[in-house]
Design a protein around this motif. Structure first.
Motif, PDB file in Angstrom:
ATOM      1  N   VAL A  87      39.150 -37.122 -49.337  1.00 40.41           N
ATOM      2  CA  VAL A  87      38.019 -37.324 -50.248  1.00 40.41           C
ATOM      3  C   VAL A  87      38.251 -36.530 -51.527  1.00 40.41           C
ATOM      4  O   VAL A  87      38.477 -35.311 -51.472  1.00 40.41           O
ATOM      5  CB  VAL A  87      36.702 -36.880 -49.587  1.00 40.41           C
ATOM      6  N   PRO A  88      38.207 -37.173 -52.701  1.00 38.23           N
ATOM      7  CA  PRO A  88      38.359 -36.437 -53.963  1.00 38.23           C
ATOM      8  C   PRO A  88      37.089 -35.636 -54.273  1.00 38.23           C
ATOM      9  O   PRO A  88      35.974 -36.145 -54.159  1.00 38.23           O
ATOM     10  CB  PRO A  88      38.585 -37.543 -54.991  1.00 38.23           C
ATOM     11  N   VAL A  89      37.265 -34.381 -54.653  1.00 40.66           N
ATOM     12  CA  VAL A  89      36.108 -33.501 -54.917  1.00 40.66           C
ATOM     13  C   VAL A  89      36.375 -32.640 -56.148  1.00 40.66           C
ATOM     14  O   VAL A  89      37.524 -32.504 -56.592  1.00 40.66           O
ATOM     15  CB  VAL A  89      35.820 -32.572 -53.712  1.00 40.66           C
ATOM     16  N   HIS A  90      35.298 -32.052 -56.666  1.00 39.01           N
ATOM     17  CA  HIS A  90      35.383 -31.006 -57.679  1.00 39.01           C
ATOM     18  C   HIS A  90      34.998 -29.693 -57.011  1.00 39.01           C
ATOM     19  O   HIS A  90      34.126 -29.663 -56.134  1.00 39.01           O
ATOM     20  CB  HIS A  90      34.436 -31.294 -58.843  1.00 39.01           C
ATOM     21  N   VAL A  91      35.595 -28.613 -57.452  1.00 39.61           N
ATOM     22  CA  VAL A  91      35.339 -27.318 -56.821  1.00 39.61           C
ATOM     23  C   VAL A  91      35.047 -26.264 -57.878  1.00 39.61           C
ATOM     24  O   VAL A  91      35.300 -26.467 -59.072  1.00 39.61           O
ATOM     25  CB  VAL A  91      36.526 -26.875 -55.947  1.00 39.61           C
ATOM     26  N   ALA A  92      34.518 -25.133 -57.412  1.00 34.82           N
ATOM     27  CA  ALA A  92      34.291 -23.949 -58.257  1.00 34.82           C
ATOM     28  C   ALA A  92      34.396 -22.733 -57.347  1.00 34.82           C
ATOM     29  O   ALA A  92      34.480 -22.861 -56.118  1.00 34.82           O
ATOM     30  CB  ALA A  92      32.925 -24.018 -58.932  1.00 34.82           C
ATOM     31  N   SER A  93      34.374 -21.563 -57.952  1.00 33.12           N
ATOM     32  CA  SER A  93      34.495 -20.327 -57.174  1.00 33.12           C
ATOM     33  C   SER A  93      33.172 -19.570 -57.179  1.00 33.12           C
ATOM     34  O   SER A  93      32.467 -19.516 -58.199  1.00 33.12           O
ATOM     35  CB  SER A  93      35.595 -19.430 -57.759  1.00 33.12           C
ATOM     36  N   SER A  94      32.846 -18.982 -56.027  1.00 35.09           N
ATOM     37  CA  SER A  94      31.679 -18.089 -55.962  1.00 35.09           C
ATOM     38  C   SER A  94      31.999 -16.810 -56.714  1.00 35.09           C
ATOM     39  O   SER A  94      33.167 -16.416 -56.848  1.00 35.09           O
ATOM     40  CB  SER A  94      31.331 -17.772 -54.507  1.00 35.09           C
ATOM     41  N   SER A  95      30.966 -16.157 -57.237  1.00 33.46           N
ATOM     42  CA  SER A  95      31.177 -14.934 -58.008  1.00 33.46           C
ATOM     43  C   SER A  95      29.981 -14.015 -57.881  1.00 33.46           C
ATOM     44  O   SER A  95      28.861 -14.453 -57.583  1.00 33.46           O
ATOM     45  CB  SER A  95      31.424 -15.266 -59.482  1.00 33.46           C
ATOM     46  N   LEU A  96      30.214 -12.732 -58.116  1.00 30.08           N
ATOM     47  CA  LEU A  96      29.123 -11.755 -58.115  1.00 30.08           C
ATOM     48  C   LEU A  96      28.368 -11.849 -59.431  1.00 30.08           C
ATOM     49  O   LEU A  96      28.976 -11.851 -60.505  1.00 30.08           O
ATOM     50  CB  LEU A  96      29.666 -10.339 -57.925  1.00 30.08           C
ATOM     51  N   ARG A  97      27.055 -11.905 -59.356  1.00 27.35           N
ATOM     52  CA  ARG A  97      26.227 -11.996 -60.565  1.00 27.35           C
ATOM     53  C   ARG A  97      25.018 -11.076 -60.438  1.00 27.35           C
ATOM     54  O   ARG A  97      24.470 -10.889 -59.353  1.00 27.35           O
ATOM     55  CB  ARG A  97      25.758 -13.437 -60.815  1.00 27.35           C
ATOM     56  N   GLU A  98      24.637 -10.516 -61.591  1.00 28.28           N
ATOM     57  CA  GLU A  98      23.442  -9.677 -61.653  1.00 28.28           C
ATOM     58  C   GLU A  98      22.218 -10.574 -61.802  1.00 28.28           C
ATOM     59  O   GLU A  98      22.234 -11.549 -62.551  1.00 28.28           O
ATOM     60  CB  GLU A  98      23.519  -8.704 -62.829  1.00 28.28           C
TER      61      GLU A  98
END
Length: 344
Positions: free
Chosen positions: A33-44
């Motif tokens: 299945v073709p997908v788009h991804v991103a990365s989790s990150s620490l945020r204030e």
């Protein structure tokens, strides 16, 4: 001849194997299945406790007199700002005038017996009797004088007259819910600052402290945010609702905020640091309050349940995953645990 036939056979087998591998690879790619991804990150993130409340005056009083009378003169119109000590209303002074005549007579008697006691012409008992009557009359005059005038006990705005000029004043009880119900001739309010009262549930009470910052918005001014400070937290809870009343002081120099307005209060809590993902990465299981995401790793996804902590500016703070994890943002509707993917 035999060697030629053997070589051709080996060639045919090799070509067949290569074609088989190519077909398998194409089939595998076609099933991913073709997908788009991103990365989790620490945020204030600065969380808030959102409440609904009502605007009240910082201070209010229904002003009247201890004795019934007639309103002789009103010195300020409704809506006027007055200062502490201003005379607002004059009441009928018949009782004051009568008390003043009596006081003047007793003052002469007291002056006379004061001279006689020095000469020894009267007894101490006679002197004490006249002195007591004189002092009682002086107190009576002072009381009647106070009942002949209504003076502002603090600086504020006259918001309403309960008795008009020329009318008799008895004991007029104000029955407006949420405001003072004591007897009075007029109602005086201090409107700068105003106090926004709201109810805090007992489970959230530990988050609210006197001096804490708050933001207030009103339906009357939807595009304006008013800064406020928690001025008081009642030291007890309602036995019916199990909530505590808090007061948020808001500056009101222009008198835009009126008592009785509906207000939305956001108590600003301490800033926190959490793992966040794009809001498109979070799916909610239909018919439940469960949120989950798909984590991509080596061409395969795994489904992970998370707890959403906040939602702001296209990001969601979540609990249940670590920082720098690859998550699927598009194409997740076709995925399940273990689905193979290709990253666009």
């Amino acid at each position: 001849m035999k060697k030629l036939i053997f070589s051709l056979a080996i060639l045919i087998v090799m070509v067949s194997c290569n074609n088989s591998k190519t077909i398998d690879t194409m089939a595998s790619e076609k099933s991913a299945v073709p997908v788009h991804v991103a990365s989790s990150s620490l945020r204030e993130y600065s969380p808030s406790l959102d409440l609904s409340g009502t605007v009240y005056a910082d201070r209010e009083a229904n002003l009247g007199a201890a004795l019934p009378g007639r309103v002789e003169k009103i010195y300020f119109p409704e809506g006027a700002r007055v200062k502490k000590g201003d005379i607002l209303v004059s009441l009928s002074g018949e009782l004051y005038a009568s008390a003043l005549v009596e006081y003047n007579t007793l003052q002469k008697d007291y002056d006379r017996v004061s001279r006689l006691i020095e000469k020894g012409s009267i007894s101490q008992q006679e002197y004490d009797h006249v002195k007591a009557m004189y002092e009682a009359s002086a107190s009576k005059v002072e009381m009647m004088k106070k009942n002949a005038q209504i003076v502002a006990p603090f600086s504020g705005t006259i918001v309403e007259y309960l008795v008009n000029e020329g009318e008799n004043y008895f004991f007029n009880i104000n029955l407006d819910p949420g405001y003072s119900t004591t007897s009075g001739v007029l109602r005086l309010m201090k409107l700068d600052p105003v106090q926004v009262e709201a109810e805090v549930n007992e489970k959230d009470l530990h988050l609210v402290k006197k001096g804490g910052r708050a933001e207030v918005t009103l339906d009357a001014f939807p595009d304006t945010v008013f800064a406020g400070v928690i001025s008081a937290v009642k030291p007890f809870l309602s036995a019916m609702t199990h909530t505590a009343t808090i007061r948020v002081a808001v500056s009101n120099h222009s008198l835009m905020l009126k008592p009785g307005m509906f207000a939305r209060v956001s108590i600003l809590l301490d800033e926190i640091s959490t793992v966040a993902v794009p809001e498109d990465a979070v799916l909610r299981q239909q018919g439940t309050d469960d949120d989950y995401i798909f984590i991509a790793d080596k061409g395969v996804v795994s489904q992970k349940k998370v707890k959403t902590l906040w939602n702001d500016s296209g990001w969601k703070g979540v609990e249940g995953i670590e920082d720098n994890v690859t998550v699927v943002t598009e194409g997740k509707e076709k995925l399940h645990d273990g689905t193979e993917i290709t990253i666009r």
